[in-house]
Design an enzyme around this catalytic site. Structure first.
Site, PDB file in Angstrom:
ATOM      1  N   SER A 171       0.902  -1.315  -0.076  1.00 38.73           N
ATOM      2  CA  SER A 171      -0.285  -0.768   0.352  1.00 38.73           C
ATOM      3  C   SER A 171       0.947   1.525   0.316  1.00 38.73           C
ATOM      4  CB  SER A 171      -0.939  -0.185   0.965  1.00 38.73           C
ATOM      5  OG  SER A 171      -1.671   0.538   1.341  1.00 38.73           O
ATOM      6  N   ALA A 172       1.136   1.765   1.052  1.00 38.44           N
ATOM      7  CA  ALA A 172       1.979   2.987   1.702  1.00 38.44           C
ATOM      8  C   ALA A 172       2.923   2.497   1.459  1.00 38.44           C
ATOM      9  CB  ALA A 172       1.240   3.888   2.476  1.00 38.44           C
TER      10      ALA A 172
END
Length: 337
Positions: free
Chosen positions: A162-163
């Protein structure tokens, strides 16, 4: 990959309703992540407190298998929002393959002083540029590990969720001379966003650009670089409503363009959980881009709990019971022992 506030001292939050929405999104994600049980630690990570100037103010943790020989590879792990280094290392099952394959793990950890949701700041140019911010902090972690363990500088890899996946892409763009390969899990194309507000439309519904435009954003991260590019694998769930699945195809466009390929898969195969593995060859001598699409998965790192050689991890919040992505990533990198 919920984004959150800017660093308070230098990056004030947007005014009015935007600030309220962003704060609510950030706090709801942290609540979900922290209220769900994580994997039990196989072994505690070692905190490394002095590894460089650390301009991104990240924390460094490390796992070194007993008796690790000099000249061994290094794998860098970047957690998702709301997680920490230990949780991500345990949940994704990477320690199992570090022991079996003989390589060190470096787990970077975001601090709430940088981002209230503990998301890596993949949308901030000052944190993704070569020689600056969080990207430089991770590079310093690698340099410290290679120097202190005598690791092989030509076999350093990075992966994240994700991030952390988005930051993985930025590290591959900014430091192609440092990383031999990277695996981006539920991420987005490098350079999609240049601010926190931009980040939300990049995440969902995603942004479309030409392959050449995406490729130019990678090349702009290290202008004039003519050396070899890292291998790239891209993982996404077909039911991901946090980071739209459309980002997988945009990322394929970006990285195949960088290595001189196209968006037509040269080979496909089927893996557990109905996952399709697609190989996109680059120009002669360039590494392939490999895409993994698991139709039933939402947002998270694919895991397959169990003791088999291709199993790993613990299912839970943002760890999706399907197939062991860590095994397949390590195999792509030649690290399965």
């Amino acid at each position: 990959m919920r984004t959150a506030q800017f660093r308070p001292a230098a990056r004030p939050r947007p005014p009015g309703r935007v600030a309220t929405l962003l704060a609510a999104l950030a706090l709801s994600l942290v609540s979900v992540l922290t209220s769900t049980g994580q994997a039990q630690a196989a072994a505690p990570l070692e905190r490394v407190t002095s590894f460089g100037s650390n301009p991104g103010n990240l924390a460094m943790y490390r796992y070194v298998p007993p008796g690790l020989a000099p000249g061994s590879p290094v794998v860098v792990l970047l957690h998702g929002c709301g997680q920490n280094a230990q949780q991500y290392t345990d949940g994704s099952g990477w320690q199992k393959f570090a022991d079996a394959g003989g390589f060190a793990l470096v787990a970077a950890e975001q601090q709430t002083g940088n981002n209230i949701s503990r998301c890596f700041n993949w949308f901030q140019p000052g944190d993704t540029a070569r020689g600056a911010g969080e990207a430089l902090s991770v590079r310093q972690m690698v340099d410290h590990t290679v120097g202190s363990l005598g690791s092989d500088p030509g076999r350093v890899y990075v992966t994240g969720l994700s991030a952390g996946g988005a930051m993985t892409g930025s590290l591959l763009a900014a430091y192609p001379d440092v990383f031999a390969g990277g695996a981006i899990v539920a991420g987005i194309p490098h350079g999609c966003a240049t601010s926190m507000v931009d980040a939300f439309s990049c995440m969902f519904p995603g942004r479309t650009a030409t392959a050449a435009s995406w490729g130019d954003r990678v090349r702009a991260a290290y202008p004039g670089y003519t050396g070899p590019r890292p291998s790239v694998s891209l993982w996404h769930g077909g039911a991901d409503y946090v980071v739209a699945t459309a980002n997988l195809q945009e990322s394929v466009k970006q990285w195949t363009q960088v290595v001189g390929g196209d968006q037509q898969a040269d080979a496909t195969s089927q893996l557990p959980a109905n996952t399709t593995r697609s190989v996109y060859n680059g120009a002669a001598g360039a590494p392939p881009v490999v895409g993994y699409l698991t139709p039933g998965n939402g947002h998270g790192t694919p895991v397959a709990p169990g003791s088999g050689p291709d199993q790993c991890g613990t299912a839970g919040a943002y760890f999706l019971a399907s197939l062991c992505s860590s095994y397949h990533i390590a195999r792509d990198w030649g690290l399965t022992g």
